[in-house]
Design an enzyme around this catalytic site. Structure first.
Site, PDB file in Angstrom:
ATOM      1  N   SER A   6       0.842  -1.198   0.000  1.00  0.00           N
ATOM      2  CA  SER A   6       0.000   0.000   0.000  1.00  0.00           C
ATOM      3  C   SER A   6       0.873   1.243   0.000  1.00  0.00           C
ATOM      4  O   SER A   6       1.663   1.462   0.926  1.00  0.00           O
ATOM      5  CB  SER A   6      -0.897   0.004   1.237  1.00  0.00           C
ATOM      6  OG  SER A   6      -1.416   1.306   1.403  1.00  0.00           O
ATOM      7  N   HIS A  31      -1.141  -1.196  -4.396  1.00  0.00           N
ATOM      8  CA  HIS A  31      -2.418  -0.859  -3.766  1.00  0.00           C
ATOM      9  C   HIS A  31      -2.461   0.644  -3.508  1.00  0.00           C
ATOM     10  O   HIS A  31      -1.563   1.210  -2.877  1.00  0.00           O
ATOM     11  CB  HIS A  31      -2.548  -1.640  -2.453  1.00  0.00           C
ATOM     12  CG  HIS A  31      -3.863  -1.470  -1.764  1.00  0.00           C
ATOM     13  ND1 HIS A  31      -4.984  -2.200  -2.104  1.00  0.00           N
ATOM     14  CD2 HIS A  31      -4.238  -0.656  -0.737  1.00  0.00           C
ATOM     15  CE1 HIS A  31      -5.990  -1.852  -1.318  1.00  0.00           C
ATOM     16  NE2 HIS A  31      -5.570  -0.906  -0.482  1.00  0.00           N
ATOM     17  N   ASP A  33      -4.652   3.737  -1.938  1.00  0.00           N
ATOM     18  CA  ASP A  33      -5.737   4.073  -1.011  1.00  0.00           C
ATOM     19  C   ASP A  33      -6.251   5.481  -1.249  1.00  0.00           C
ATOM     20  O   ASP A  33      -5.599   6.466  -0.888  1.00  0.00           O
ATOM     21  CB  ASP A  33      -5.237   3.942   0.431  1.00  0.00           C
ATOM     22  CG  ASP A  33      -5.050   2.487   0.812  1.00  0.00           C
ATOM     23  OD1 ASP A  33      -6.029   1.726   0.719  1.00  0.00           O
ATOM     24  OD2 ASP A  33      -3.926   2.104   1.195  1.00  0.00           O
ATOM     25  N   MET A  35      -8.763   8.280  -0.247  1.00  0.00           N
ATOM     26  CA  MET A  35      -9.595   8.664   0.905  1.00  0.00           C
ATOM     27  C   MET A  35     -10.107  10.090   0.703  1.00  0.00           C
ATOM     28  O   MET A  35      -9.344  10.962   0.291  1.00  0.00           O
ATOM     29  CB  MET A  35      -8.769   8.593   2.187  1.00  0.00           C
ATOM     30  CG  MET A  35      -8.139   7.230   2.419  1.00  0.00           C
ATOM     31  SD  MET A  35      -7.279   7.181   3.983  1.00  0.00           S
ATOM     32  CE  MET A  35      -6.546   5.540   3.920  1.00  0.00           C
ATOM     33  N   HIS A  64      -8.274   1.266  -4.199  1.00  0.00           N
ATOM     34  CA  HIS A  64      -9.218   1.070  -3.097  1.00  0.00           C
ATOM     35  C   HIS A  64      -9.875   2.410  -2.788  1.00  0.00           C
ATOM     36  O   HIS A  64      -9.263   3.299  -2.205  1.00  0.00           O
ATOM     37  CB  HIS A  64      -8.419   0.525  -1.898  1.00  0.00           C
ATOM     38  CG  HIS A  64      -9.220   0.347  -0.654  1.00  0.00           C
ATOM     39  ND1 HIS A  64      -8.625   0.131   0.579  1.00  0.00           N
ATOM     40  CD2 HIS A  64     -10.565   0.317  -0.428  1.00  0.00           C
ATOM     41  CE1 HIS A  64      -9.567  -0.004   1.502  1.00  0.00           C
ATOM     42  NE2 HIS A  64     -10.745   0.115   0.922  1.00  0.00           N
ATOM     43  N   MET A  66     -11.993   4.644  -0.787  1.00  0.00           N
ATOM     44  CA  MET A  66     -12.663   4.909   0.494  1.00  0.00           C
ATOM     45  C   MET A  66     -13.319   6.270   0.367  1.00  0.00           C
ATOM     46  O   MET A  66     -12.903   7.256   0.983  1.00  0.00           O
ATOM     47  CB  MET A  66     -11.633   4.870   1.626  1.00  0.00           C
ATOM     48  CG  MET A  66     -11.234   3.447   1.993  1.00  0.00           C
ATOM     49  SD  MET A  66      -9.676   3.375   2.891  1.00  0.00           S
ATOM     50  CE  MET A  66      -8.552   3.356   1.510  1.00  0.00           C
ATOM     51  N   MET A 135     -11.592  -5.780   5.042  1.00  0.00           N
ATOM     52  CA  MET A 135     -10.838  -4.849   5.887  1.00  0.00           C
ATOM     53  C   MET A 135     -10.616  -5.501   7.245  1.00  0.00           C
ATOM     54  O   MET A 135     -11.571  -5.908   7.917  1.00  0.00           O
ATOM     55  CB  MET A 135     -11.614  -3.535   6.078  1.00  0.00           C
ATOM     56  CG  MET A 135     -11.801  -2.699   4.824  1.00  0.00           C
ATOM     57  SD  MET A 135     -10.288  -2.340   3.905  1.00  0.00           S
ATOM     58  CE  MET A 135      -9.286  -1.519   5.152  1.00  0.00           C
ATOM     59  N   PHE A 141      -6.415   4.776   8.091  1.00  0.00           N
ATOM     60  CA  PHE A 141      -5.007   5.010   8.417  1.00  0.00           C
ATOM     61  C   PHE A 141      -4.192   3.725   8.325  1.00  0.00           C
ATOM     62  O   PHE A 141      -4.743   2.641   8.519  1.00  0.00           O
ATOM     63  CB  PHE A 141      -4.884   5.567   9.852  1.00  0.00           C
ATOM     64  CG  PHE A 141      -5.614   6.862  10.018  1.00  0.00           C
ATOM     65  CD1 PHE A 141      -5.001   8.066   9.689  1.00  0.00           C
ATOM     66  CD2 PHE A 141      -6.935   6.881  10.460  1.00  0.00           C
ATOM     67  CE1 PHE A 141      -5.698   9.260   9.806  1.00  0.00           C
ATOM     68  CE2 PHE A 141      -7.638   8.075  10.581  1.00  0.00           C
ATOM     69  CZ  PHE A 141      -7.011   9.274  10.252  1.00  0.00           C
ATOM     70  N   ASP A 171      -6.848  -6.434   3.984  1.00  0.00           N
ATOM     71  CA  ASP A 171      -6.207  -5.122   4.073  1.00  0.00           C
ATOM     72  C   ASP A 171      -6.296  -4.591   5.501  1.00  0.00           C
ATOM     73  O   ASP A 171      -7.395  -4.378   6.012  1.00  0.00           O
ATOM     74  CB  ASP A 171      -6.929  -4.175   3.088  1.00  0.00           C
ATOM     75  CG  ASP A 171      -6.298  -2.811   2.979  1.00  0.00           C
ATOM     76  OD1 ASP A 171      -5.250  -2.575   3.598  1.00  0.00           O
ATOM     77  OD2 ASP A 171      -6.871  -1.971   2.251  1.00  0.00           O
TER      78      ASP A 171
HETATM   79  C1  DX5 Z   1      -6.340   1.426   5.535  1.00  0.00           C
HETATM   80  C2  DX5 Z   1      -5.899   1.198   4.114  1.00  0.00           C
HETATM   81  C3  DX5 Z   1      -4.784   0.230   4.019  1.00  0.00           C
HETATM   82  C4  DX5 Z   1      -3.530   0.667   4.740  1.00  0.00           C
HETATM   83  C5  DX5 Z   1      -2.916  -0.560   5.296  1.00  0.00           C
HETATM   84  O1  DX5 Z   1      -7.432   2.247   5.550  1.00  0.00           O
HETATM   85  O2  DX5 Z   1      -6.963   0.709   3.326  1.00  0.00           O
HETATM   86  O3  DX5 Z   1      -4.517  -0.158   2.681  1.00  0.00           O
HETATM   87  O4  DX5 Z   1      -2.603   1.312   3.921  1.00  0.00           O
HETATM   88  O5  DX5 Z   1      -1.825  -0.183   6.085  1.00  0.00           O
HETATM   89  P1  DX5 Z   1      -1.208  -1.192   7.154  1.00  0.00           P
HETATM   90  O6  DX5 Z   1      -0.688  -2.370   6.377  1.00  0.00           O
HETATM   91  O7  DX5 Z   1      -0.111  -0.384   7.760  1.00  0.00           O
HETATM   92  O8  DX5 Z   1      -2.285  -1.566   8.098  1.00  0.00           O
HETATM   93 ZN    ZN Z   2      -6.482  -0.165   1.280  1.00  0.00          ZN
END
Ligand code: DX5
Ligand code: ZN
Length: 211
Positions: A6, A31, A33, A35, A64, A66, A135, A141, A171
């Site tokens: 990620s 990956h 993220d 947000m 991904h 969010m 998840m 985070f 994840d």
């Molecule tokens: C969390 C994200 C993850 C995050 C995972 O909201 O969707 O992809 O980057 O990070 P770690 O592996 O540090 O939990």
């Molecule tokens: Zn993610």
């Protein structure tokens, strides 16, 4: 086993170099993220930054989302270079249609479930699905603690999926120890942020997750 580092845990000021580093370290997917500061309180990046990253990597981009109301921006993410687009079930009242739209754009379709979100309804969209993202932290985070109660949900989905070609991805809080647990439950894709970028030797970190 597919390992998808990620980029949330990468150095955002050095994204091109970080992409080269994980690619050299034998990552399978990237990956990303996204947000929006609404569905989750954190805010990251959108299509323009993904488009800029696209030039620096040939690996599949696993995006991904969010974000609230993802339908209106699916095309922009696809055009920016997303190979797989995952939306959250919690914000998709017309999930069947949304997944169909992702496929129409030529991307693989994924649905993400928060730890507290049940599998309810997924059995009716199995034919529209390429991946389910479980998840194992509450999203928002990196660096949070793995939530083990999700393991039973993964096992249950593995039964519902049968022999359909739908990938099971996990994840959140994935490290050597939790990777073994999710693998036993049926995971085929491991998303990992801090357990990859937190190590000096990325290649060793990624191969430890695959082992
Ligand atoms: C969390 C994200 C993850 C995050 C995972 O909201 O969707 O992809 O980057 O990070 P770690 O592996 O540090 O939990
Ligand atoms: Zn993610």
């Amino acid at each position: 086993m597919i390992v998808a580092p990620s980029m949330l845990s990468a150095d955002f000021a050095e994204l091109s170099l970080e992409l080269e580093r994980v690619e050299k370290a034998e990552a399978d997917w990237i990956h990303l993220d996204v947000m929006d500061g609404h569905f989750v309180s954190n805010l990251t990046f959108g299509p323009p930054v993904i488009k800029a990253m696209r030039k620096h990597s040939a690996l599949p981009f696993d995006v991904h989302l969010m974000i609230e109301s993802p339908d209106s921006s699916l095309k922009a993410y696809r055009e920016a270079g997303a190979d797989l687009i995952t939306v959250h079930a919690e914000v998709c009242p017309h999930l069947h249609r949304t997944l169909g739209e992702i496929r129409k754009l030529g991307a693989k379709s994924g649905v993400a479930l928060n730890p507290s979100t049940p599998l309810t309804g997924l059995e009716y969209v199995l034919d529209q699905l390429d991946l389910v993202l479980f998840m194992t932290v509450n999203p928002g985070f990196g660096g949070q603690k793995f939530i083990s109660s999700v393991l039973g949900k993964i096992e249950e989905f593995r039964r519902i999926r049968g022999n359909r070609p739908i990938l099971i991805s996990v994840d959140g809080g994935i490290d050597r120890e939790s990777a073994a647990l999710v693998k036993a439950a049926g995971a085929e894709v491991l998303v990992a942020g801090s357990s990859v970028f937190g190590k000096e030797d990325l290649k060793e970190a990624i191969s430890a997750l695959k082992a």
